[in-house]
Design an enzyme around this catalytic site. Structure first.
Site, mmCIF file in Angstrom:
data_model
loop_
_atom_site.group_PDB
_atom_site.id
_atom_site.type_symbol
_atom_site.label_atom_id
_atom_site.label_comp_id
_atom_site.label_asym_id
_atom_site.label_seq_id
_atom_site.Cartn_x
_atom_site.Cartn_y
_atom_site.Cartn_z
ATOM 1 N N ASN A 197 -41.825 37.152 -32.970
ATOM 2 C CA ASN A 197 -41.245 37.325 -34.553
ATOM 3 C C ASN A 197 -40.618 38.465 -34.763
ATOM 4 O OD1 ASN A 197 -41.264 37.467 -37.085
ATOM 5 N ND2 ASN A 197 -42.852 35.929 -37.257
ATOM 6 N N ASP A 256 -52.017 38.099 -35.060
ATOM 7 C CA ASP A 256 -51.769 36.715 -35.575
ATOM 8 C C ASP A 256 -52.289 36.864 -37.153
ATOM 9 O OD1 ASP A 256 -51.145 34.083 -34.345
ATOM 10 O OD2 ASP A 256 -52.883 33.540 -35.353
ATOM 11 N N PHE A 261 -40.108 37.360 -45.308
ATOM 12 C CA PHE A 261 -39.860 36.222 -44.331
ATOM 13 C C PHE A 261 -41.210 35.345 -44.744
ATOM 14 C CE2 PHE A 261 -43.157 36.757 -41.164
ATOM 15 C CZ PHE A 261 -43.697 38.051 -41.138
ATOM 16 N N ASP A 306 -43.258 34.727 -48.098
ATOM 17 C CA ASP A 306 -43.180 35.994 -48.989
ATOM 18 C C ASP A 306 -42.785 35.618 -50.334
ATOM 19 O OD1 ASP A 306 -44.303 37.865 -47.470
ATOM 20 O OD2 ASP A 306 -42.385 38.609 -46.471
ATOM 21 N N HIS A 360 -51.076 43.031 -45.425
ATOM 22 C CA HIS A 360 -52.172 42.716 -44.153
ATOM 23 C C HIS A 360 -51.587 43.355 -42.869
ATOM 24 C CE1 HIS A 360 -48.761 39.872 -45.321
ATOM 25 N NE2 HIS A 360 -48.912 39.546 -43.950
ATOM 26 N N ARG A 361 -50.367 43.230 -42.515
ATOM 27 C CA ARG A 361 -49.858 43.677 -41.502
ATOM 28 C C ARG A 361 -50.008 45.273 -41.586
ATOM 29 N NH1 ARG A 361 -46.049 40.805 -41.553
ATOM 30 N NH2 ARG A 361 -46.972 39.245 -40.148
HETATM 31 P P1 ITT Z 1 -45.890 35.161 -32.820
HETATM 32 O O1 ITT Z 1 -46.956 34.497 -32.792
HETATM 33 O O2 ITT Z 1 -44.925 35.230 -31.558
HETATM 34 O O3 ITT Z 1 -46.092 36.741 -32.905
HETATM 35 P P2 ITT Z 1 -45.463 33.714 -35.047
HETATM 36 O O4 ITT Z 1 -44.400 33.766 -36.084
HETATM 37 O O5 ITT Z 1 -45.847 32.421 -34.404
HETATM 38 O O6 ITT Z 1 -45.000 34.816 -34.060
HETATM 39 P P3 ITT Z 1 -48.032 33.704 -36.275
HETATM 40 O O7 ITT Z 1 -48.508 32.654 -35.408
HETATM 41 O O8 ITT Z 1 -49.094 34.832 -36.681
HETATM 42 O O9 ITT Z 1 -46.724 34.386 -35.758
HETATM 43 O O10 ITT Z 1 -47.524 32.809 -37.506
HETATM 44 C C1 ITT Z 1 -47.782 33.335 -38.660
HETATM 45 C C2 ITT Z 1 -46.898 32.667 -39.922
HETATM 46 O O11 ITT Z 1 -47.329 33.096 -40.913
HETATM 47 C C3 ITT Z 1 -45.436 33.173 -39.790
HETATM 48 O O12 ITT Z 1 -44.597 32.155 -38.723
HETATM 49 C C4 ITT Z 1 -45.030 33.010 -41.130
HETATM 50 O O13 ITT Z 1 -44.680 31.806 -41.525
HETATM 51 C C5 ITT Z 1 -46.425 33.554 -41.855
HETATM 52 N N1 ITT Z 1 -46.460 35.053 -41.944
HETATM 53 C C6 ITT Z 1 -46.956 35.815 -41.067
HETATM 54 N N2 ITT Z 1 -46.882 37.127 -41.737
HETATM 55 C C7 ITT Z 1 -46.097 36.881 -42.890
HETATM 56 C C8 ITT Z 1 -45.896 37.718 -44.013
HETATM 57 O O14 ITT Z 1 -45.968 38.895 -43.806
HETATM 58 N N3 ITT Z 1 -45.059 37.260 -44.917
HETATM 59 C C9 ITT Z 1 -45.044 35.991 -45.272
HETATM 60 N N4 ITT Z 1 -45.517 35.023 -44.384
HETATM 61 C C10 ITT Z 1 -46.038 35.437 -43.122
#
Ligand code: ITT
Length: 195
Positions: free
Chosen positions: A9, A72, A152, A155, A180-181
């Site tokens: 991501n 995650d 993204f 958000d 959170h991140r």
């Molecule tokens: P990786 O597994 O490759 O890291 P991913 O996008 O699949 O990438 P996740 O499994 O953690 O990551 O998915 C979490 C989802 O949650 C992500 O696709 C977004 O839709 C949402 N998300 C995660 N962080 C977010 C944020 O800071 N703001 C808004 N939505 C978020």
């Protein structure tokens, strides 16, 4: 030390780099998976974000023998009993953020209780295989309608506590400070400073 960030991501990479830039971590370089030649999706087969984060980091560590970290993230909405949670990325059946947002807003169209939180788990694996876990939480509410163009995922409908703007309306620097991140990354940085 070089640390590989086990994610596909690009938004996560940008946000974590934003926090790392301010941290002045001398001697530690964070690179993306392309640095080790990995281009495909990482496995995420479990029913908790902790297990999925461990799975992604272990996969990269076992395959390439590198020090790495994964993360995650789940969005937990109280009136939906903690959903989408581990299903956050594909809640509508696709990864499309507009579809995922539409599903949440539809399910919540009559909800007056709109509290929610993002939860991020970071799993760090060092070269020798030692594992460390860091968690970051950001509380907020789900808006009635999307607002903002930044960020993204969910958000545009997430308003963090203490702000009357969504994450998509706030600059990345502000999101990084309170998200959170950002919080999980700050814990990772504190740990790396002491190792
Ligand atoms: P990786 O597994 O490759 O890291 P991913 O996008 O699949 O990438 P996740 O499994 O953690 O990551 O998915 C979490 C989802 O949650 C992500 O696709 C977004 O839709 C949402 N998300 C995660 N962080 C977010 C944020 O800071 N703001 C808004 N939505 C978020």
């Amino acid at each position: 030390m070089t640390l590989v960030f086990a994610t596909n991501n690009p938004h996560k990479v940008a946000e974590v780099n934003d926090v790392l830039r301010g941290a002045n971590l001398e001697g530690i370089e964070v690179v993306t998976m392309t640095a080790v030649g990995h281009t495909t999706d990482l496995p995420e087969t479990h029913e908790t974000i902790l297990e999925n984060a461990i799975e992604k980091a272990e996969y990269l560590h076992n395959k390439y023998g590198v020090a790495c970290f994964s993360e995650d993230t789940g969005l937990e909405i109280d009136v939906l009993n903690g959903e989408p949670g581990v299903h956050t990325a594909h809640y509508s059946g696709s990864r499309n953020p507009a579809d995922n947002i539409a599903k949440v807003l539809n399910l919540m169209h009559e909800a007056t209780l709109r509290t929610a939180r993002f939860r991020t788990i970071i799993v760090l694996i060092l070269r020798g295989g030692e594992q460390y876990v860091f968690e970051g939480i950001c509380e907020g509410v789900i808006r009635l309608e999307p607002a903002g163009e930044g960020g993204f995922g969910y958000d545009p409908i997430f308003e963090p506590v203490g702000y009357n703007l969504t994450f998509a309306e706030l600059p990345m620097s502000v999101k990084s400070n309170i998200s959170h991140r950002g919080r999980a990354t700050a814990k990772l940085i504190d740990f790396l400073r002491t190792t």
